[in-house]
Design a protein around this motif. Structure first.
Motif, PDB file in Angstrom:
ATOM      1  N   SER A   1       0.821  -1.209   0.000  1.00 47.07           N
ATOM      2  CA  SER A   1       0.000   0.000   0.000  1.00 47.07           C
ATOM      3  C   SER A   1       0.856   1.262   0.000  1.00 47.07           C
ATOM      4  CB  SER A   1      -0.909   0.015   1.232  1.00 47.07           C
ATOM      5  OG  SER A   1      -1.579   1.247   1.357  1.00 47.07           O
ATOM      6  N   SER A   2       0.396   2.280  -0.743  1.00 56.39           N
ATOM      7  CA  SER A   2       1.077   3.576  -0.747  1.00 56.39           C
ATOM      8  C   SER A   2       0.647   4.440   0.428  1.00 56.39           C
ATOM      9  CB  SER A   2       0.798   4.316  -2.060  1.00 56.39           C
ATOM     10  OG  SER A   2       1.331   3.610  -3.167  1.00 56.39           O
ATOM     11  N   GLY A   3      -0.475   4.098   1.048  1.00 54.77           N
ATOM     12  CA  GLY A   3      -0.958   4.887   2.177  1.00 54.77           C
ATOM     13  C   GLY A   3      -0.223   4.553   3.444  1.00 54.77           C
ATOM     14  N   LEU A   4      -0.072   5.557   4.315  1.00 54.96           N
ATOM     15  CA  LEU A   4       0.619   5.345   5.601  1.00 54.96           C
ATOM     16  C   LEU A   4      -0.112   4.288   6.419  1.00 54.96           C
ATOM     17  CD1 LEU A   4       1.522   8.963   6.757  1.00 54.96           C
ATOM     18  CD2 LEU A   4       3.136   7.081   6.454  1.00 54.96           C
ATOM     19  N   PRO A   5       0.619   3.387   7.060  1.00 58.52           N
ATOM     20  CA  PRO A   5      -0.028   2.447   7.968  1.00 58.52           C
ATOM     21  C   PRO A   5      -0.597   3.162   9.172  1.00 58.52           C
ATOM     22  CG  PRO A   5       2.355   2.271   8.136  1.00 58.52           C
ATOM     23  CD  PRO A   5       2.071   3.209   7.001  1.00 58.52           C
ATOM     24  N   ARG A   6      -1.609   2.581   9.773  1.00 61.64           N
ATOM     25  CA  ARG A   6      -2.215   3.165  10.959  1.00 61.64           C
ATOM     26  C   ARG A   6      -1.311   2.915  12.167  1.00 61.64           C
ATOM     27  NH1 ARG A   6      -5.978   0.764  14.424  1.00 61.64           N
ATOM     28  NH2 ARG A   6      -6.091  -0.985  12.942  1.00 61.64           N
ATOM     29  N   VAL A   7      -1.069   3.957  12.945  1.00 64.56           N
ATOM     30  CA  VAL A   7      -0.256   3.838  14.158  1.00 64.56           C
ATOM     31  C   VAL A   7      -1.188   3.443  15.293  1.00 64.56           C
ATOM     32  CG1 VAL A   7       1.308   4.989  15.754  1.00 64.56           C
ATOM     33  CG2 VAL A   7       1.346   5.572  13.303  1.00 64.56           C
ATOM     34  N   THR A   8      -0.942   2.288  15.884  1.00 63.20           N
ATOM     35  CA  THR A   8      -1.841   1.762  16.902  1.00 63.20           C
ATOM     36  C   THR A   8      -1.231   1.886  18.300  1.00 63.20           C
ATOM     37  OG1 THR A   8      -0.944  -0.486  16.716  1.00 63.20           O
ATOM     38  CG2 THR A   8      -2.776   0.095  15.266  1.00 63.20           C
ATOM     39  N   GLY A   9      -2.112   2.009  19.294  1.00 68.50           N
ATOM     40  CA  GLY A   9      -1.645   1.967  20.668  1.00 68.50           C
ATOM     41  C   GLY A   9      -1.417   3.311  21.313  1.00 68.50           C
ATOM     42  N   GLY A  10      -1.826   4.419  20.647  1.00 72.65           N
ATOM     43  CA  GLY A  10      -1.648   5.726  21.252  1.00 72.65           C
ATOM     44  C   GLY A  10      -0.986   6.707  20.314  1.00 72.65           C
TER      45      GLY A  10
END
Length: 215
Positions: free
Chosen positions: A204-213
């Motif tokens: 994916s070219s989109g930024l990954p989701r930052v999880t955990g805060g």
């Protein structure tokens, strides 16, 4: 002759010093390491990059280490610079909070971004794979995401999709079931949740989701 030697302590002292010098030269001569033991230990097989990072200091782990990846075999390909936006992701999430399992030190994704903004890209390159569509997808997602946010170029070693994995890399990263870089990165893409691989078979070219805060 025996009588002469016994009566000449200076001669005995000289012989003793000569023997000591020869022994010292032999001990000081570096030995060339070879064989599977040295090949394995050079790759630090048991230390994850995030675990090793805090022990080296923030500046060092800015780009030498990555989330959850194992410190693998040293890259043998050419290292090239790339715009972070030109490299796709093989994961749909990265973790915000990190804890060193050895020292207990806590650090965050934001720390990584800020360090890159301050110091730029330092340390080892990431491994990126040239996919069948001709574009690049990274095995290392956290550093690519942080580089995008920091606005810095990425240093990468480009691997061909059909390039074989060396035994050292297979062992270091737990990729014994894969024989090529393409197989390894495809497996990572297919592991992602939410239909990621169906929409992004090559990453994916989109930024990954930052999880955990944080973000």
């Amino acid at each position: 002759m025996n009588t002469l030697n016994r009566q000449n302590p200076l001669l005995w002292l000289c012989l003793l010093l000569l023997a000591w010098a020869v022994l010292g030269v032999q001990l000081a001569t570096p030995k060339v390491a070879s064989g599977p033991f040295y090949a394995a230990t050079e790759h630090h097989l048991s230390v994850t990059r995030w675990e090793a990072a805090p022990r080296l200091g923030l500046d060092a782990w800015t780009t030498k280490f990555a989330s959850g990846d194992t410190v693998g075999a040293k890259a043998t390909g050419n290292i090239t610079a790339h715009a972070a936006d030109d490299i796709r992701f093989s994961q749909n999430t990265v973790s915000f909070n990190k804890t060193d399992r050895v020292t207990g030190t806590n650090y965050t994704y934001n720390d990584l971004v800020q360090s890159m903004r301050t110091n730029g890209w330092k340390g080892d390159p990431v491994d990126v794979v040239k996919m069948p569509d001709g574009k690049l997808t990274s095995m290392d997602n956290t550093r690519i995401a942080a580089a995008r946010e920091a606005g810095v170029e990425v240093k990468a070693t480009v691997r061909g999709f059909d390039d074989p994995l060396t035994p050292a890399i297979q062992e270091a990263r737990g990729w014994q079931n894969f024989s090529t870089w393409g197989e390894a990165i495809t497996a990572r893409i297919n592991k992602q949740s939410g239909g990621f691989s169906n929409s992004n078979p090559y990453g994916s070219s989109g930024l990954p989701r930052v999880t955990g805060g944080g973000n």
